[in-house]
Design an enzyme around this catalytic site. Structure first.
Site, PDB file in Angstrom:
ATOM      1  N   ASN A   1       4.767  10.278  -0.188  1.00 56.61           N
ATOM      2  CA  ASN A   1       5.216   8.922  -0.481  1.00 56.61           C
ATOM      3  C   ASN A   1       4.883   8.578  -1.921  1.00 56.61           C
ATOM      4  OD1 ASN A   1       6.357   6.381   0.490  1.00 56.61           O
ATOM      5  ND2 ASN A   1       4.344   5.539   0.056  1.00 56.61           N
TER       6      ASN A   1
ATOM      7  N   ARG B   1       3.431  12.600   5.454  1.00 49.48           N
ATOM      8  CA  ARG B   1       4.598  12.781   4.610  1.00 49.48           C
ATOM      9  C   ARG B   1       4.246  12.384   3.186  1.00 49.48           C
ATOM     10  NH1 ARG B   1       7.225   7.917   3.209  1.00 49.48           N
ATOM     11  NH2 ARG B   1       6.781   6.161   4.570  1.00 49.48           N
TER      12      ARG B   1
ATOM     13  N   ASN C   1       0.672   4.551  -2.733  1.00 50.07           N
ATOM     14  CA  ASN C   1       1.756   4.064  -3.584  1.00 50.07           C
ATOM     15  C   ASN C   1       1.301   4.115  -5.032  1.00 50.07           C
ATOM     16  OD1 ASN C   1       4.385   3.167  -2.436  1.00 50.07           O
ATOM     17  ND2 ASN C   1       3.019   2.114  -1.013  1.00 50.07           N
TER      18      ASN C   1
ATOM     19  N   ASP D   1       2.954  -2.407  -3.429  1.00 48.43           N
ATOM     20  CA  ASP D   1       3.849  -1.278  -3.156  1.00 48.43           C
ATOM     21  C   ASP D   1       4.088  -0.535  -4.464  1.00 48.43           C
ATOM     22  OD1 ASP D   1       5.662   0.454  -1.934  1.00 48.43           O
ATOM     23  OD2 ASP D   1       6.751  -1.131  -0.926  1.00 48.43           O
TER      24      ASP D   1
END
Length: 176
Positions: free
Chosen positions: A55, A53, A101, A149
C-alpha cells in the site's frame, strides 16, 4: 486510452523509464513494460504473510523506492516499511504498522510516514544504511479529522495530507 488488466490488487505504480513502470501489487513488486506487457522483474514481498498487501509507495530524492505493507483486512499490526534501492536490493526498515501510507520526503535522510489506523504521521530520520536514527510523532489526528492518508511535500517542505473520512486536505509546516 489503454486499459491494462492485472491479476492482483494494485497499491501504487511509479515510472522507471520510457514504457517501463514498477507496480506495487498485493504481494509483489513487478517491473513491467506497459507497452508490450512484458514482465521484466518480479520481487515477492511477504510470502509468509498471505493477508498482507502493498500500500502506497514513492521514490525518494535519490531514486530509491519506499513502500509499505498492511493487513488487507485492516485488523492486524503486520505491516512494514520497505525500501528498494537502485540495485533492486530490498530492505525492511520498520515494522508494526496497521495501515501504511506515505512516505513523503524532506530530503534523502528525513521523511514522513503514516500509520493511518493509529491516526499518526511519524517523522523519521535514517542513516546511509537505511537504519532508523530517530522516529517521532509529527502529528496525531483527532477522530473528527478522519485518518491521514496519502501525502506529499511541496518545494517549501510543507506537508500536504489527504484526510480519509475527513473530507479535506490539510497543509502543515515543519513544526506541524
Amino acid at each position: 486510452k489503454k486499459i491494462i488488466k492485472l491479476n492482483k490488487e494494485i497499491g501504487f505504480l511509479t515510472h522507471v523509464r520510457k514504457d517501463v513502470f514498477l507496480l506495487g501489487l498485493k504481494s509483489e513488486l513487478r517491473i513491467i513494460n506497459l507497452k508490450t506487457n512484458k514482465i521484466l522483474k518480479s520481487i515477492k514481498i511477504e510470502k509468509d504473510i498471505p493477508l498482507n498487501r502493498l500500500n502506497d509507495g514513492k521514490t525518494d530524492p535519490v531514486g530509491k523506492l519506499w513502500f509499505g505493507t498492511m493487513d488487507n483486512l485492516e485488523k492486524k499490526c503486520s505491516g512494514s516499511l520497505y525500501c528498494l534501492d537502485n540495485h533492486l536490493r530490498l530492505y525492511k526498515v520498520d515494522v508494526k504498522y496497521f495501515i501504511t501510507n506515505g512516505p513523503s520526503f524532506l530530503d534523502e535522510n528525513n521523511f514522513y510516514h503514516t500509520d493511518s489506523r493509529r491516526r499518526i504521521i511519524y517523522k523519521i530520520k535514517i542513516d546511509k544504511e537505511l537504519k532508523i536514527l530517530k522516529k517521532t510523532i509529527f502529528l496525531k489526528f483527532n477522530a473528527i479529522d478522519g485518518f491521514p492518508d496519502g501525502m506529499t511535500t511541496d518545494i517549501k517542505n510543507n506537508l500536504w495530507v489527504c484526510h480519509y473520512r475527513g473530507a479535506c486536505i490539510s497543509v502543515y509546516d515543519l513544526k506541524g
